[in-house]
Write a protein that holds these residues in place. Structure first.
Motif, PDB file in Angstrom:
ATOM      1  N   THR A   1       3.465  16.328   1.194  1.00 36.30           N
ATOM      2  CA  THR A   1       2.195  17.055   1.121  1.00 36.30           C
ATOM      3  C   THR A   1       1.967  17.580  -0.298  1.00 36.30           C
ATOM      4  O   THR A   1       2.844  17.494  -1.157  1.00 36.30           O
ATOM      5  N   GLY A   2       0.800  18.157  -0.499  1.00 32.72           N
ATOM      6  CA  GLY A   2       0.514  18.800  -1.777  1.00 32.72           C
ATOM      7  C   GLY A   2       0.242  17.851  -2.930  1.00 32.72           C
ATOM      8  O   GLY A   2       0.446  18.213  -4.096  1.00 32.72           O
ATOM      9  N   ILE A   3      -0.198  16.653  -2.638  1.00 30.84           N
ATOM     10  CA  ILE A   3      -0.509  15.683  -3.705  1.00 30.84           C
ATOM     11  C   ILE A   3      -1.740  16.177  -4.461  1.00 30.84           C
ATOM     12  O   ILE A   3      -2.748  16.534  -3.852  1.00 30.84           O
TER      13      ILE A   3
ATOM     14  N   VAL B   1       0.848  -1.195   0.000  1.00 32.34           N
ATOM     15  CA  VAL B   1       0.000   0.000   0.000  1.00 32.34           C
ATOM     16  C   VAL B   1       0.883   1.245   0.000  1.00 32.34           C
ATOM     17  O   VAL B   1       0.648   2.201  -0.751  1.00 32.34           O
ATOM     18  N   GLY B   2       1.924   1.211   0.820  1.00 32.34           N
ATOM     19  CA  GLY B   2       2.857   2.333   0.882  1.00 32.34           C
ATOM     20  C   GLY B   2       3.586   2.572  -0.420  1.00 32.34           C
ATOM     21  O   GLY B   2       3.825   3.726  -0.809  1.00 32.34           O
ATOM     22  N   LEU B   3       3.946   1.501  -1.113  1.00 26.93           N
ATOM     23  CA  LEU B   3       4.618   1.654  -2.409  1.00 26.93           C
ATOM     24  C   LEU B   3       3.739   2.413  -3.393  1.00 26.93           C
ATOM     25  O   LEU B   3       4.200   3.316  -4.100  1.00 26.93           O
ATOM     26  N   GLY B   4       2.466   2.046  -3.453  1.00 21.76           N
ATOM     27  CA  GLY B   4       1.550   2.742  -4.351  1.00 21.76           C
ATOM     28  C   GLY B   4       1.357   4.188  -3.964  1.00 21.76           C
ATOM     29  O   GLY B   4       1.333   5.082  -4.833  1.00 21.76           O
ATOM     30  N   ALA B   5       1.242   4.438  -2.649  1.00 25.99           N
ATOM     31  CA  ALA B   5       1.014   5.803  -2.176  1.00 25.99           C
ATOM     32  C   ALA B   5       2.241   6.682  -2.395  1.00 25.99           C
ATOM     33  O   ALA B   5       2.139   7.815  -2.897  1.00 25.99           O
ATOM     34  N   TYR B   6       3.410   6.190  -2.036  1.00 24.76           N
ATOM     35  CA  TYR B   6       4.622   7.004  -2.142  1.00 24.76           C
ATOM     36  C   TYR B   6       5.042   7.210  -3.595  1.00 24.76           C
ATOM     37  O   TYR B   6       5.589   8.265  -3.944  1.00 24.76           O
TER      38      TYR B   6
ATOM     39  N   PRO C   1      -1.600  11.881 -12.231  1.00 23.16           N
ATOM     40  CA  PRO C   1      -1.912  10.789 -11.299  1.00 23.16           C
ATOM     41  C   PRO C   1      -2.163   9.450 -11.995  1.00 23.16           C
ATOM     42  O   PRO C   1      -1.784   8.394 -11.479  1.00 23.16           O
ATOM     43  N   TRP C   2      -2.786   9.487 -13.184  1.00 25.49           N
ATOM     44  CA  TRP C   2      -3.064   8.237 -13.881  1.00 25.49           C
ATOM     45  C   TRP C   2      -1.782   7.596 -14.392  1.00 25.49           C
ATOM     46  O   TRP C   2      -1.650   6.364 -14.427  1.00 25.49           O
ATOM     47  N   ALA C   3      -0.812   8.430 -14.782  1.00 29.45           N
ATOM     48  CA  ALA C   3       0.485   7.890 -15.201  1.00 29.45           C
ATOM     49  C   ALA C   3       1.206   7.268 -14.012  1.00 29.45           C
ATOM     50  O   ALA C   3       1.832   6.209 -14.128  1.00 29.45           O
ATOM     51  N   THR C   4       1.109   7.917 -12.851  1.00 27.68           N
ATOM     52  CA  THR C   4       1.778   7.366 -11.663  1.00 27.68           C
ATOM     53  C   THR C   4       1.133   6.069 -11.204  1.00 27.68           C
ATOM     54  O   THR C   4       1.779   5.245 -10.569  1.00 27.68           O
ATOM     55  N   LEU C   5      -0.172   5.911 -11.495  1.00 27.93           N
ATOM     56  CA  LEU C   5      -0.818   4.637 -11.162  1.00 27.93           C
ATOM     57  C   LEU C   5      -0.156   3.503 -11.931  1.00 27.93           C
ATOM     58  O   LEU C   5       0.160   2.445 -11.351  1.00 27.93           O
ATOM     59  N   LEU C   6       0.055   3.695 -13.219  1.00 27.08           N
ATOM     60  CA  LEU C   6       0.691   2.663 -14.034  1.00 27.08           C
ATOM     61  C   LEU C   6       2.117   2.404 -13.570  1.00 27.08           C
ATOM     62  O   LEU C   6       2.563   1.255 -13.479  1.00 27.08           O
ATOM     63  N   ILE C   7       2.850   3.504 -13.263  1.00 24.01           N
ATOM     64  CA  ILE C   7       4.230   3.347 -12.794  1.00 24.01           C
ATOM     65  C   ILE C   7       4.251   2.635 -11.447  1.00 24.01           C
ATOM     66  O   ILE C   7       5.085   1.750 -11.202  1.00 24.01           O
ATOM     67  N   GLY C   8       3.333   3.006 -10.563  1.00 22.53           N
ATOM     68  CA  GLY C   8       3.268   2.367  -9.243  1.00 22.53           C
ATOM     69  C   GLY C   8       2.954   0.885  -9.336  1.00 22.53           C
ATOM     70  O   GLY C   8       3.551   0.068  -8.619  1.00 22.53           O
ATOM     71  N   LEU C   9       2.028   0.528 -10.217  1.00 25.84           N
ATOM     72  CA  LEU C   9       1.693  -0.887 -10.403  1.00 25.84           C
ATOM     73  C   LEU C   9       2.892  -1.656 -10.951  1.00 25.84           C
ATOM     74  O   LEU C   9       3.172  -2.783 -10.513  1.00 25.84           O
ATOM     75  N   ALA C  10       3.620  -1.036 -11.892  1.00 32.36           N
ATOM     76  CA  ALA C  10       4.797  -1.701 -12.461  1.00 32.36           C
ATOM     77  C   ALA C  10       5.886  -1.870 -11.404  1.00 32.36           C
ATOM     78  O   ALA C  10       6.507  -2.940 -11.287  1.00 32.36           O
ATOM     79  N   LEU C  11       6.126  -0.812 -10.611  1.00 29.04           N
ATOM     80  CA  LEU C  11       7.145  -0.887  -9.560  1.00 29.04           C
ATOM     81  C   LEU C  11       6.761  -1.911  -8.498  1.00 29.04           C
ATOM     82  O   LEU C  11       7.587  -2.740  -8.085  1.00 29.04           O
ATOM     83  N   THR C  12       5.502  -1.877  -8.078  1.00 32.55           N
ATOM     84  CA  THR C  12       5.040  -2.833  -7.066  1.00 32.55           C
ATOM     85  C   THR C  12       5.123  -4.263  -7.590  1.00 32.55           C
ATOM     86  O   THR C  12       5.513  -5.182  -6.856  1.00 32.55           O
TER      87      THR C  12
ATOM     88  N   TRP D   1       5.408  11.088  -4.746  1.00 31.27           N
ATOM     89  CA  TRP D   1       6.714  11.633  -5.150  1.00 31.27           C
ATOM     90  C   TRP D   1       6.691  12.115  -6.599  1.00 31.27           C
ATOM     91  O   TRP D   1       7.148  13.223  -6.918  1.00 31.27           O
ATOM     92  N   LEU D   2       6.149  11.299  -7.487  1.00 32.62           N
ATOM     93  CA  LEU D   2       6.185  11.642  -8.909  1.00 32.62           C
ATOM     94  C   LEU D   2       5.271  12.820  -9.244  1.00 32.62           C
ATOM     95  O   LEU D   2       5.591  13.638 -10.112  1.00 32.62           O
ATOM     96  N   THR D   3       4.132  12.915  -8.581  1.00 32.28           N
ATOM     97  CA  THR D   3       3.214  14.026  -8.888  1.00 32.28           C
ATOM     98  C   THR D   3       3.695  15.340  -8.286  1.00 32.28           C
ATOM     99  O   THR D   3       3.551  16.401  -8.908  1.00 32.28           O
ATOM    100  N   THR D   4       4.296  15.304  -7.095  1.00 30.13           N
ATOM    101  CA  THR D   4       4.724  16.551  -6.453  1.00 30.13           C
ATOM    102  C   THR D   4       6.094  17.020  -6.936  1.00 30.13           C
ATOM    103  O   THR D   4       6.331  18.230  -7.031  1.00 30.13           O
TER     104      THR D   4
END
Length: 586
Positions: free
Chosen positions: A136-138, A60-65, A78-89, A69-72
């Protein structure tokens, strides 16, 4: 149609929720949805697959962080970071699963605790991730031009993901791949013998659970618009497992029930316990501990099965549809050699279970392997089927050495077997148990199953299973739970499961044990028919009347060695055999 009414009512209530519920209750439902997504993954991983994990909070933390990090820092969508987060996880989960899932027993949960703690401290001690202060600031998420700024608006996205996760996991479990996953809990030996690649299946469900947790973390980050390490510690990992267990660890909807129950109870206890006790503190943890003990004592399968028992019983027979027959392998020529074993020796430390054993089985014959208890017959079976490879000697199936083959590889080549101690999944129906035997006759993967794109193949596999059940005389028990059958009937189910793989060589370990006289006669007739179709049968059995009236050749074992071999009449007159069984010729 009627059975879908509860789901329709639930969806309707969810859709109307933000219109009439207070903001606090919507916030609570948002968190229930986030937790439920993780718990659904645990139902698949732990409840169905039997693999305990305390480390899901780290994913859960991997997806959140990742998204934070990438958006801020870089302004990613955010949709691009979802794909990146899923790939990293997925990459991290694959690496951790490859290492961790090889461990069994208590080492597996300890391993998940270890990497869960490691990732938690990584989030808190890496400077560019904000340390323990967090990020902060997501930014908010936009969906089709609709910016999801408030919890009321985010509510729909969260619960859409929950419903899609439930649908996907339920579809997956109701498939060929789902039966392979369920077979893990029955032990790897049976699953591998039926052709299931158990290491790959474990990795697959580990990845699915991790990706669901990552998705929950992504949603959490954009809902809160702030992340810090605290929600991703090992204590939260334990809480996720609590949710799945309390709700019903083997039931997808139990994950939602458990998430809701524990979230609401936790909130209520945090509000009321300080007033009751007159002081503040984490007293809810004590109550949770007591509640968990009570649930495990009174409702080990969780609360969802308890609720199901309160509802009117409904017919659970699945409808079988007419389907095209599965292709069959070409039968071996009558009299051709299917199996040869030469000089097979199996050692367990200093114990020699098989010593210099040799035998062969031809197409269209029944070979019986007999001997007193402890003679090493089942060990020989395990050597032949690669459950426990031989220490020395040569075993060849269809002219190919099996020395470097696994059980599933041998099963793919046309060997199938039953077990001395019945290995069925007791809560699954007879039909589903037998369909596991046809696993290698299908090819659809996990994604096709989750998206319901495998229905044609699934219908053919179930039709094959039904055909074999009818063939062995258990048609009236097709939809009964396998564990509810008598032991003798369970052995017949194992034979049907083995036949569903379309073998050319069938290994039967004490198939007549527990059968009544007429059932034995029916079994003997079935085996004669299979022999007439060109199948080779290697049989271990203690019922000598059954063996001698059926076998073409007999091999007698004593103390792990071959004592005699020949036709039944000759073997029965052999003085050495009489000595072994009766203590002497006289």
């Amino acid at each position: 149609m009627i059975r879908h009414l509860p789901l329709a009512a639930f969806v309707a209530l969810l859709a109307a929720g933000p219109q009439w519920l207070p903001e606090f209750h919507i916030t609570l439902l948002n968190y229930i949805g986030l937790y439920a997504i993780v718990a659904i993954g645990l139902v698949l991983l732990t409840g169905v697959g039997g693999l305990t994990s305390f480390g899901q909070a780290a994913f859960v933390g991997l997806g959140a962080y990742t998204t934070a990090w990438l958006t801020t820092q870089f302004g990613y969508s955010p949709w691009a970071t979802l794909l990146i987060g899923l790939a990293l996880t997925g990459a991290v989960a694959f690496l951790l699963g490859f290492i961790t899932l090889r461990m069994g027993g208590h080492y597996l949960p300890l391993g998940t605790i270890a990497w869960g703690i490691s990732l938690y401290f990584l989030f808190g001690n890496v400077e560019f991730l904000g340390g323990h202060t967090g990020i902060t600031g997501i930014p908010t998420v936009s969906l089709l031009g609709w910016e999801l700024k408030s919890g009321d608006e985010f509510f729909y996205l969260i619960w859409l993901v929950v419903l899609l996760a439930i649908l996907g996991v339920r579809n997956l479990l109701d498939s060929r791949q789902g039966r392979a996953i369920r077979a893990l809990k029955g032990g790897g030996v049976m699953a591998e013998a039926m052709g299931v690649n158990t290491p790959r299946t474990k990795i697959v469900i580990f990845l699915i659970a991790a990706l669901l947790a990552c998705l929950s973390g992504w949603l959490y980050a954009h809902l809160q618009r702030f992340v810090s390490p605290t929600p991703f510690g090992i204590n939260m990992g334990i809480e996720y497992l609590f949710m799945a267990v309390v709700g019903g660890i083997g039931h997808v909807w139990g994950a939602v029930l458990g998430a809701g129950l524990i979230t609401v109870l936790k909130q209520w206890l945090q509000d009321w316990l300080p007033h009751i006790l007159g002081q503040s503190g984490n007293f809810e943890v004590i109550v949770f501990g007591i509640a968990m003990v009570l649930v495990l004592q009174k409702a080990r399968d969780g609360l969802w099965p308890v609720l199901l028992r309160l509802l009117p019983a409904s017919a659970r027979q699945r409808r079988l549809v007419d389907a095209e027959a599965l292709p069959r392998r070409s039968p071996a020529a009558a009299g051709s050699v299917l199996l040869t074993a030469e000089g097979v020796t199996k050692r367990f430390g200093g114990l020699v279970a098989n010593n210099n054993m040799s035998l062969s089985v031809q197409a269209g014959e029944v070979m019986a392997l007999i001997g007193p208890n402890g003679a090493g017959k089942s060990t020989m079976f395990n050597c032949i089927s690669a459950v426990n490879p031989a220490s020395e000697g040569k075993i060849a199936f269809l002219g190919e050495s099996t020395a470097k083959l696994r059980s599933r590889d041998i099963a793919r080549r046309g060997m199938s077997r039953t077990f001395q101690h019945v290995r069925l999944l007791g809560q699954m129906s007879v039909l589903e148990n037998v369909a596991i035997g046809a696993h290698l006759r299908g090819s659809k993967g996990v994604l096709a199953a989750a998206l319901r794109l495998d229905r044609g193949e699934e219908n053919r596999l179930l039709a094959e299973a039904a055909k074999q059940i009818e063939r062995v005389g258990l048609k009236e028990h097709m939809f009964d739970a396998a564990g509810s059958l008598a032991l003798g009937q369970q052995r017949i189910v194992e034979i049907a499961r083995a036949l569903a793989s379309d073998p050319c060589l069938l290994l039967l370990d004490e198939p007549a044990a527990g059968l009544r006289y007429q059932e034995k006669q029916a079994l003997a007739e079935l085996l004669r028919k299979l022999r007439g179709e060109g199948m080779g049968i290697l049989l271990v059995e203690h019922d000598m009347d059954f063996v001698m009236g059926l076998a073409d050749r007999v091999v007698v074992m004593e103390f792990g060695e071959k004592l005699a071999e020949g036709e039944p009449e000759a073997v029965q007159r052999d003085p050495k055999v009489l000595e072994a069984y009766l203590g002497g010729v006289e």
